[in-house]
Design a protein around this motif. Sequence first.
Motif, PDB file in Angstrom:
ATOM      1  N   LEU A 110       0.817  -1.220   0.000  1.00 22.30           N
ATOM      2  CA  LEU A 110       0.000   0.000   0.000  1.00 22.30           C
ATOM      3  C   LEU A 110       0.847   1.266   0.000  1.00 22.30           C
ATOM      4  O   LEU A 110       0.308   2.367   0.150  1.00 22.30           O
ATOM      5  CB  LEU A 110      -0.904   0.014   1.246  1.00 22.30           C
ATOM      6  N   ASN A 162      -3.254   5.815   2.825  1.00 20.57           N
ATOM      7  CA  ASN A 162      -3.916   4.895   3.738  1.00 20.57           C
ATOM      8  C   ASN A 162      -3.552   5.219   5.176  1.00 20.57           C
ATOM      9  O   ASN A 162      -2.519   5.833   5.452  1.00 20.57           O
ATOM     10  CB  ASN A 162      -3.549   3.444   3.402  1.00 20.57           C
ATOM     11  N   TYR A 222      -3.399   3.136   8.950  1.00 19.80           N
ATOM     12  CA  TYR A 222      -3.508   1.841   9.622  1.00 19.80           C
ATOM     13  C   TYR A 222      -3.909   2.049  11.076  1.00 19.80           C
ATOM     14  O   TYR A 222      -3.265   2.806  11.808  1.00 19.80           O
ATOM     15  CB  TYR A 222      -2.180   1.092   9.553  1.00 19.80           C
ATOM     16  N   TRP A 231      -6.822  -1.338   7.769  1.00 22.13           N
ATOM     17  CA  TRP A 231      -6.431  -0.135   7.037  1.00 22.13           C
ATOM     18  C   TRP A 231      -7.663   0.590   6.513  1.00 22.13           C
ATOM     19  O   TRP A 231      -8.660  -0.035   6.138  1.00 22.13           O
ATOM     20  CB  TRP A 231      -5.555  -0.493   5.837  1.00 22.13           C
ATOM     21  N   LYS A 232      -7.551   1.912   6.471  1.00 19.78           N
ATOM     22  CA  LYS A 232      -8.521   2.734   5.746  1.00 19.78           C
ATOM     23  C   LYS A 232      -7.768   3.267   4.524  1.00 19.78           C
ATOM     24  O   LYS A 232      -6.862   4.081   4.642  1.00 19.78           O
ATOM     25  CB  LYS A 232      -9.024   3.884   6.608  1.00 19.78           C
ATOM     26  N   VAL A 233      -8.152   2.752   3.356  1.00 22.90           N
ATOM     27  CA  VAL A 233      -7.424   3.060   2.125  1.00 22.90           C
ATOM     28  C   VAL A 233      -8.260   3.995   1.259  1.00 22.90           C
ATOM     29  O   VAL A 233      -9.453   3.744   1.038  1.00 22.90           O
ATOM     30  CB  VAL A 233      -7.111   1.765   1.341  1.00 22.90           C
ATOM     31  N   LYS A 234      -7.630   5.051   0.753  1.00 23.59           N
ATOM     32  CA  LYS A 234      -8.336   6.006  -0.101  1.00 23.59           C
ATOM     33  C   LYS A 234      -8.102   5.657  -1.567  1.00 23.59           C
ATOM     34  O   LYS A 234      -6.976   5.695  -2.065  1.00 23.59           O
ATOM     35  CB  LYS A 234      -7.876   7.433   0.180  1.00 23.59           C
ATOM     36  N   ILE A 241     -13.116   5.944   0.824  1.00 21.87           N
ATOM     37  CA  ILE A 241     -12.359   5.283   1.875  1.00 21.87           C
ATOM     38  C   ILE A 241     -12.816   3.832   1.956  1.00 21.87           C
ATOM     39  O   ILE A 241     -13.983   3.549   2.209  1.00 21.87           O
ATOM     40  CB  ILE A 241     -12.561   5.973   3.242  1.00 21.87           C
TER      41      ILE A 241
END
Length: 361
Positions: free
Chosen positions: A95, A100, A102, A109-112, A117
């Motif tokens: 990533l 992102n 964590y 994880w919060k991934v953009k 999100i």
Amino acid sequence: MSIQIRKGYSVSSDDVLSHLLLKKLESEKLISTSIKKSVTCNRCKNRTLLNSNNIENFIICSNCNKRQNISKTNSENEISKINYDKIIQNIDSMLSDIENVYDKNSRYWKVKIDGKIIPLLILEISDSNYIMANAEKQSSLFIILDSEKHAHLLNQFNKSQFVTFIELLEDKSLLIKQLQNVTTIFDTNYSIELENKFDELRSSLTPTQFEHFCVDLLEQIKTNYPKLQTFYGYLARFQNTILNSKIIPMGGPANPDFVIIDLLQYLQSGLQPEKFGEAKRYGGKTTFTWEKYSAAIMHGNASDALFLVSTTDIQFEIWRNILENNRDGKFKYVLLDKPLMLILIKCLGLENIIEDHLNSK
């Protein structure tokens, strides 16, 4: 070709490709293995492990009880330890080129991706119940270590929301492709939005105001008892799966990395009469410590207690004490941390309680 990442999983040395993959995982320090010897039964073809202390020239088949001479043994490599920290580091590296965050306490994880999100979770590690319970048709991606164990979760509608860790190791660009795929197929994940609202509320309330919020939450749960029963029924249907579980991080000397408990039993132990209650507001980097927990128990004269705590940063000694005070699925002390408060709010349809308390300040 794939293998399962779980403790006790073994691969025969005759299975060359799986054996090589297992050794690759070990070379990257993702797992540790040990060699096991077994004997194949002539009658039922079952493999029975040999005890290292076995001094006889025969063994009894563990499946059909046939006496079997030890003339030829099979060599198997068995996973004896899993390095979960190393697995998390591997995913982190995949990533590195995208935005992102964590969450080290809930371990996801919060991934953009494309302005959305997306929660990214490892089923066996992440404290993900409230996201899992509301993942249908919502953008989220789940990494699986043991696909045999979790095969029942996949269907033709949601299979693009799952990917195995082995697949990611074989093609490290696959993770980004899968994340982009779920943003195209599924709607925005409102579980993340709910968590952000909860964090906003937590930051804006005084400790006393948070106590009032918790009392109101418990009253709302009581008022919506039929919905609570429906939620209990949902957990009961998935009694022996990851959906009916809470993953508790442990660590520390002589402790496992984490413990998985029965969520239905845990919630039923906490949401019942004759409980001494404590509500604690914590935010930022504040930890719910053993000292504060012990003081709260003493305040209640060691009675059965229910704690509502607005964080996931909880010392492992607290969880260990909670587990030690479990008697046949009945927990003397129950702690509802942020993920458990969120799953109750989401699954009982109580989202308005957050807005109401934000607006009433």
